[in-house]
Design a protein around this motif. Structure first.
Motif, PDB file in Angstrom:
ATOM      1  N   PRO A   1      73.902  96.840  16.056  1.00 47.13           N
ATOM      2  CA  PRO A   1      74.032  97.915  15.068  1.00 47.13           C
ATOM      3  C   PRO A   1      72.812  98.828  15.095  1.00 47.13           C
ATOM      4  N   GLU A   2      72.989 100.071  14.670  1.00 47.16           N
ATOM      5  CA  GLU A   2      71.920 101.062  14.769  1.00 47.16           C
ATOM      6  C   GLU A   2      70.637 100.591  14.096  1.00 47.16           C
ATOM      7  N   GLU A   3      70.766  99.921  12.962  1.00 48.05           N
ATOM      8  CA  GLU A   3      69.574  99.488  12.223  1.00 48.05           C
ATOM      9  C   GLU A   3      68.832  98.337  12.931  1.00 48.05           C
ATOM     10  N   GLN A   4      69.466  97.749  13.968  1.00 45.60           N
ATOM     11  CA  GLN A   4      68.819  96.667  14.710  1.00 45.60           C
ATOM     12  C   GLN A   4      68.417  97.075  16.135  1.00 45.60           C
ATOM     13  N   LYS A   5      68.664  98.336  16.484  1.00 53.72           N
ATOM     14  CA  LYS A   5      68.384  98.790  17.849  1.00 53.72           C
ATOM     15  C   LYS A   5      66.907  98.604  18.223  1.00 53.72           C
ATOM     16  N   HIS A   6      66.030  98.771  17.225  1.00 53.02           N
ATOM     17  CA  HIS A   6      64.594  98.660  17.522  1.00 53.02           C
ATOM     18  C   HIS A   6      64.205  97.250  17.966  1.00 53.02           C
ATOM     19  N   LEU A   7      65.055  96.271  17.690  1.00 51.26           N
ATOM     20  CA  LEU A   7      64.778  94.897  18.095  1.00 51.26           C
ATOM     21  C   LEU A   7      65.191  94.624  19.541  1.00 51.26           C
TER      22      LEU A   7
ATOM     23  N   ASP B   1      69.047  93.731  27.064  1.00 53.88           N
ATOM     24  CA  ASP B   1      69.787  92.555  26.622  1.00 53.88           C
ATOM     25  C   ASP B   1      71.042  93.050  25.911  1.00 53.88           C
ATOM     26  N   TRP B   2      71.837  92.101  25.384  1.00 50.04           N
ATOM     27  CA  TRP B   2      73.116  92.469  24.771  1.00 50.04           C
ATOM     28  C   TRP B   2      72.938  93.542  23.695  1.00 50.04           C
ATOM     29  N   GLY B   3      71.825  93.482  22.959  1.00 45.64           N
ATOM     30  CA  GLY B   3      71.615  94.379  21.834  1.00 45.64           C
ATOM     31  C   GLY B   3      71.359  95.821  22.231  1.00 45.64           C
ATOM     32  N   TRP B   4      70.960  96.035  23.482  1.00 46.70           N
ATOM     33  CA  TRP B   4      70.715  97.406  23.944  1.00 46.70           C
ATOM     34  C   TRP B   4      71.983  98.243  23.806  1.00 46.70           C
ATOM     35  N   ASP B   5      73.126  97.621  24.084  1.00 41.38           N
ATOM     36  CA  ASP B   5      74.400  98.333  23.997  1.00 41.38           C
ATOM     37  C   ASP B   5      75.162  98.063  22.704  1.00 41.38           C
ATOM     38  N   TRP B   6      75.035  96.868  22.153  1.00 40.14           N
ATOM     39  CA  TRP B   6      75.964  96.444  21.117  1.00 40.14           C
ATOM     40  C   TRP B   6      75.354  96.248  19.738  1.00 40.14           C
TER      41      TRP B   6
END
Length: 497
Positions: free
Chosen positions: A348-354, A341-346
């Motif tokens: 923040p590092e502290e939210q990558k696990h989500l 999803d969008w978060g895979w690339d964009w």
């Protein structure tokens, strides 16, 4: 002792026990969608000598009432239907709304344009038209309205419609842009009138609007497509002093849902929307999205929001596997851990696990089950139909949809996502009550609801690579059967007549 009588007695007792044993079986039908190829297939209930898992259904434990499940009428979806043959158009409408299909019961559409429109537009294009004398829904007459009417014609039980604006007309905003900005206070009454006129104009078309969300994603979307920003305090002010009173004065019996964005900031909005009677009186509930994480359904935030206002609704108003171009006629891909999803690339590092890579079918099934088990009352998918690019979308914001079409070839592909949603929408009907259950193993995800007709739907998700032998019990009765590896099942328990 008369041995003949003794033997006869034993035989009689054995027959009675056997009969009783038959009476103690649950009357069930089992439907399965699986990586192996089942697509909402009715499967045989076969006994096995071993049991891996036991689930006990507890109808006496009652939770929230279910409003419904479904998808969204977007201009993009409706436009694509217009490009297809009448046969394929009917095929899709029947698949979503017909008695043999998914029987969608809760839907959404957009007020003015959104990213899944062909262009930017507003129903009030004339600048300074504070009385909205030039208000018109003509933009919807070629596509969205016909699609809704065709769905209504084939839906036996009917369905509810939520409507959401992405933005007010640009002339009402401080930045005079489709993207971002805020509603100018001098237009608060005009924007409230806009909602009222929208409801009236759709009613003239024979379409009732069940609910409104005040603003799609009031926190914004990074200025990527239509948006308009509200703080929680600003939304409460607009609803309590303008929108709520206007809808009431004009006699509109419509649900008003606040927030309409991701669960990660749900608690803050609940605190402010539900602060007191004055702030909450015109809100019927909260609309939420999953994009902060399509992996973590954030049960703590859902539980907190329900506890804050137990009588208010909580509806998942939008979800999709975004930042992906659909895979055409490739069922296996939808069962593999490749989608992002969008978060895979964009993120923040502290939210990558989500935002891990995740199986698309699991994203949907896992989230719906997690939502239901934490007080959510309805779950609405985003676009019903997209093309092979994942559009059309004027902002190039490609996404997946349960049904993909190739309008040039007049071809239709029902992805596994379609069947995943149907496991819920077809068998858990509006007015159902979520009920309790106990499971002796966490390998499976489970939810259960009792329908108004007395039947009970139990949805079970097996994300393991091996099949499981399952025993289902309720009120002293039981039934044992298999759930395949990587499979979703709906078990319908029929109550005794």
């Amino acid at each position: 002792m008369n041995k003949t009588k003794t033997i006869a007695g034993i035989l009689l007792m054995t027959v009675v026990m056997a009969c009783n044993s038959k009476q103690e079986k649950l009357m069930i039908d089992v439907y399965e969608t699986s990586a192996a190829g089942n697509k909402l297939q009715k499967v045989e209930v076969s006994e096995s000598g071993t049991t891996d898992l036991e689930i006990t259904i507890k109808p006496e434990e009652k939770y929230q009432e279910i409003i419904g499940f479904g998808g969204s009428f977007t201009e993009s979806s409706a436009y694509l239907l217009n490009q297809l043959s009448n046969k394929n158009r009917k095929l899709i409408i029947d698949a979503y709304f017909g008695e043999e299909g998914a029987k969608y019961s809760l839907t959404r559409t957009h007020i003015n344009s959104c990213d899944f429109s062909l262009s930017n537009y507003s129903y009030a294009p004339v600048e300074g038209d504070k009385e909205l004398k030039h208000f018109s829904i003509d933009e919807d007459r070629d596509d969205i309205i016909p699609m809704i009417k065709e769905a209504m014609a084939v839906s036996k039980d009917g369905f509810k419609i939520m409507s959401s604006p992405w933005t007010a007309p640009v002339w009402m905003k401080d930045n005079k842009d489709w993207k971002g900005g805020k509603l100018l206070s001098e237009y608060y009454d005009t924007w409230a009138l806009f909602f009222s006129k929208y409801i009236n104009e759709y009613k003239k078309e024979g379409i009732d609007i069940w609910g409104l969300t005040v603003e799609n994603e009031p926190l914004g979307n990074g200025y990527n497509w239509e948006s308009m920003h509200f703080t929680p305090e600003e939304m409460v002010d607009f609803v309590s002093k303008h929108l709520g009173p206007k809808l009431k004065a004009d006699g509109h019996d419509v649900k008003v849902l606040g927030y309409d964005q991701n669960r990660d900031e749900l608690k803050e909005w609940a605190d402010i929307m539900y602060k007191d009677e004055e702030s909450s009186k015109y809100f019927d509930g909260m609309a939420i999205h999953w994009y902060a994480s399509t992996f973590d359904y954030m049960p703590e935030a859902l539980q907190y929001t329900h506890a804050k206002a137990p009588s208010k609704l909580m509806i998942q108003s939008e979800a999709c596997v975004d930042a992906e171009v659909p895979h055409w006629n490739d069922d296996a891909w939808y069962w593999k851990k490749e989608a992002t999803d969008w978060g895979w690339d964009w993120a923040p590092e502290e939210q990558k696990h989500l935002h891990p890579k995740y199986v698309p079918v699991y994203r949907y099934a896992r989230d719906i089950i997690g939502c239901l088990n934490n007080w959510v009352q309805g779950w609405v998918d985003w676009n019903m139909v997209l093309d092979t690019q994942g559009g059309p979308n004027w902002a190039n914001n490609w996404c997946l949809a349960p049904v993909i079409v190739d309008p040039k070839k007049d071809e239709v592909y029902f992805t596994p996502m379609y069947y995943t949603l149907a496991h819920f929408s077809k068998y858990i009907r509006p007015g159902a009550i979520r009920i309790g259950f106990e499971s002796n193993n966490d390998d499976l995800m489970v939810t259960a609801a009792q329908n108004p007709d007395g039947s009970i739907a139990v949805v079970v998700l097996n994300m393991k690579e091996e099949a499981k032998q399952l025993k289902l019990t309720m009120a002293g009765k039981e039934s044992a059967f298999k759930i395949d590896a990587q499979a979703l099942q709906t078990i319908v328990i029929h109550q005794d007549k």
